[in-house]
Every structure is written in structure tokens, then in C-alpha cells.
Design a protein around this motif. Structure first.
Motif, short mmCIF file in Angstrom:
data_model
loop_
_atom_site.label_atom_id
_atom_site.label_comp_id
_atom_site.label_asym_id
_atom_site.label_seq_id
_atom_site.Cartn_x
_atom_site.Cartn_y
_atom_site.Cartn_z
N ALA A 132 -47.29 5.51 -3.56
CA ALA A 132 -47.70 6.60 -4.54
C ALA A 132 -46.13 6.79 -5.21
N VAL B 6 -44.52 13.57 -4.49
CA VAL B 6 -45.29 12.63 -4.11
C VAL B 6 -45.04 12.22 -2.66
N PRO C 209 -47.96 13.76 -12.12
CA PRO C 209 -48.22 12.45 -12.85
C PRO C 209 -49.43 12.97 -14.12
N LEU C 210 -49.98 13.85 -14.01
CA LEU C 210 -50.83 14.36 -14.97
C LEU C 210 -50.24 14.92 -16.03
N PRO D 56 -50.26 20.76 -6.83
CA PRO D 56 -50.93 19.62 -6.01
C PRO D 56 -50.10 18.53 -6.45
N ARG D 57 -50.29 17.43 -5.70
CA ARG D 57 -49.51 16.13 -5.82
C ARG D 57 -49.88 15.50 -7.17
N TRP D 58 -51.14 15.60 -7.61
CA TRP D 58 -51.39 15.17 -8.76
C TRP D 58 -50.92 15.69 -10.06
N ALA D 59 -50.28 17.06 -10.00
CA ALA D 59 -50.22 17.80 -11.05
C ALA D 59 -48.96 17.24 -11.74
N CYS E 267 -45.31 6.53 -9.50
CA CYS E 267 -45.09 7.86 -10.01
C CYS E 267 -43.62 7.76 -10.64
#
Length: 333
Positions: free
Chosen positions: A280, A274, A9-10, A4-7, A284
Motif C-alpha cells: 500500500a 497508509v 489517496p482519494l 480513514p486510510r483511503w482519504a 500511495c
């Protein structure tokens, strides 16, 4: 399996926290992690312990400077790659580092510290801004003001100020040559609580510009004709981006010297995860740039034991490997 796209940044935030704690505890004088956390938790820092002095007065400002400069350079590189349509564009492709180096050498080899602790930062900032003004002047006088003209103008100014820098080193005080070489390789040794505001100002300048103009930058991705059709003036936008990049990069170079390749590598990684839309993509890139520079500085401070390696050497080595892999990827296509 697609992440996923948030993986990313997290994962970058988690890695950033780990690197920050390691940066506070590792170095020529090791500090236990619980002592580092206790030093951060005590308000005012009045107990006078050596661990507290090391963490609060030396290492914490350095960590914050690495975060600010890494994020700023990555954001500037992202914007420059967009407006020049050049995948190898970074903050130092356009003569900014050469102008800053000329200002620094003029101080180190000739003027001394006539303005106190701010002599070197002011000289490097002035040199970077003079180089930026020269590039803009060349672009304005060129036939057309597209990305190719901007890159060529930047290269010509970079070569000119590079020659000036070498002349100043050759003709100046040879005792300052070591300081000149170390500064030109980049480092975070000037980090102090009283000068962090300059790096923060550079970050805020580019962040505010992205917040206000991210839709215009998105339109530029589709080409100049498309940008014109939606009311965006590409030439004006390129000049605005270059001015913002010059101010932000000058704020960084004034405190850290020349740290290359952060603004070149990071945008490619962020864009891959992203996408290219700037709302975004740029945040990032800022997060990844801060992580990269903090990790590089930790490596530079610990790889040789008590002796500190200029962080620019670490980022240059990583950048060389990145470009090689990038070229191989293009060749496979």
C-alpha cells in the motif's frame, strides 16, 4: 479525528485531475478549459487549431512526463529509505544525479548533438549507470554490505562525479554553460510523445519489482536478523533495490535533469497515512509523487509569467521547508 486510510489517496486523485486540467490550460498562451477538453476528445487531432496543437503536442506530453517521473522518483525514494534505514535517502543520494550530470555536461560542453535528439538522454543515462556501477563496486569491496556502507559509497561517488562535472564545465565550451546550469536544475521541457516510453520504462521497472518483492521488503523493516529468519537475504535485496533504483532514476534523469527532494519528501507523507507495508505504501507514494511534481511544474511555468522556472528550484524549495519541519518535529520529541 482520524482520517480513514483511503482519504489521502482519494484527495490526491482529485487534486491530480485538477492540476492536470490546469496544466493543459495555463501557460504563456492560455487555453480555455473547454477548448482543452475538446482537443483531447477529438481523435487524430486533424483540425489544425492552435489550441489543439498546444494541448496535444506540447502540454499533454509534459503532463504525462511529470506524472511518470514524479511517481517513479517517489517509489525509488521509498525503496531506498527502506533498505538503507535512512530517512533522508532519495534517488540522488547515491551518485546517480552526479553521474548523469557528468554525462550531460560532456555532451553539452564537448560532444554536441552527434546522435541527434537522443544524444543528451543517452549520455545522462550512461552517466547514471556508470555511477551506479561504481557504487556497487565499492559496496562489494567494503567490509560488510549494510546500509551505512551503501550510503558512504554513494556519497563518495557523488563527490567524485561532482568534481568531474565542474572540471568539464570549466574546460569545455563556455557558451554551453547556461544550458548546463538549466539542465542541472531540472525541467520537463524535453517532453515529447516519442520519448515518453523511456520514463514509462523506468516506472514499470520499479513497479514490477515492488509487485514481486514487497513481502521481502516488509520483512526488512523488522531488521536483518528477522529478514534472515524468514528466508530473505538482506545484502542481496539491497543490491537488487539499488540496481532497480539506478535504472529507474536514470530513465527519469535522462529526460528531466536533476529534480531533487521528490523521493525524499513523499515517502514520509505516504508512510504516515497508509503505514510502512509496501503493497500500500509504495503505490500511495507514487500517486503523491506524481501530484507533487505536476503541481511543482505548473508553479514553475506560471510564477514568472512567460519565463519558465526550472522545476528543480521549486522542489528544492519545498524540500528545504520539509526538512526543516521534519527536524523540528524530531526536536520536539
Amino acid at each position: 479525528m482520524t482520517l480513514p486510510r483511503w482519504a489521502l489517496p482519494l484527495a490526491a486523485v482529485a487534486l491530480l485531475l485538477v492540476l492536470a486540467l490546469l496544466s493543459l490550460t495555463m501557460g504563456s498562451t492560455p487555453v480555455a478549459w473547454h477548448e482543452a477538453l475538446a482537443a483531447l476528445a477529438r481523435p487524430g487531432g486533424a483540425d489544425g487549431s492552435m489550441a489543439q496543437a498546444i494541448v496535444r503536442d506540447l502540454r499533454l506530453p509534459r503532463v504525462l512526463l511529470a506524472l511518470l517521473v514524479g511517481a517513479t522518483l517517489a517509489m525509488v525514494g521509498s525503496l531506498l529509505q527502506t533498505v538503507t534505514r535512512n530517512d533522508l535517502a532519495d534517488p540522488f543520494l547515491f551518485g546517480l544525479s552526479s553521474g548523469a550530470s557528468a554525462g550531460a555536461v560532456a555532451v553539452l560542453a564537448w560532444a554536441g548533438d552527434s546522435l541527434g535528439a537522443w544524444t543528451l538522454p543517452l549520455a545522462t543515462f550512461a552517466g547514471a549507470m556508470v555511477a551506479a556501477a561504481a557504487v556497487l563496486l565499492l559496496v562489494r569491496r567494503a567490509v560488510g554490505q549494510g546500509p551505512a556502507q551503501t550510503v558512504l559509497a554513494g556519497l563518495s561517488v557523488s563527490f567524485l562525479f561532482g568534481a568531474l562535472t565542474h572540471a568539464l564545465v570549466f574546460a569545455g565550451d563556455q557558451r554551453a554553460a547556461h544550458a548546463v546550469v538549466f539542465w542541472s536544475m531540472g525541467g520537463l521541457g524535453l517532453a515529447r510523445w516519442e520519448n515518453l516510453w523511456l520514463a514509462l520504462a523506468g516506472l514499470l521497472v520499479v513497479a514490477a519489482f515492488v509487485a514481486l518483492r514487497h513481502r521481502a521488503l516488509d520483512a526488512l523493516l523488522a531488521g536483518d536478523d528477522t529478514a534472515h529468519s524468514v528466508g530473505v537475504a538482506p545484502e542481496r535485496l539491497r543490491v537488487q533495490v539499488f540496481l532497480v533504483a539506478a535504472v529507474a532514476a536514470a530513465c527519469c534523469v535522462a529526460l528531466t535533469g536533476v529534480i531533487g527532494f521528490v523521493g525524499l519528501m513523499v515517502p514520509h507523507v505516504a508512510r504516515r497515512f497508509v503505514g510502512p507495508l509496501h503493497a500500500a505504501f509504495v503505490p500511495c507514494a507514487a500517486l503523491l509523487g506524481a501530484t507533487l511534481l505536476l503541481g511543482s511544474d505548473l508553479l514553475a511555468r506560471t510564477v514568472l509569467g512567460a519565463q519558465e522556472l526550472p522545476v528543480g528550484i521549486v522542489t528544492a524549495g519545498l524540500g528545504a521547508v520539509f526538512v526543516m519541519l521534519w527536524l523540528r518535529r524530531i526536536a520536539v520529541r
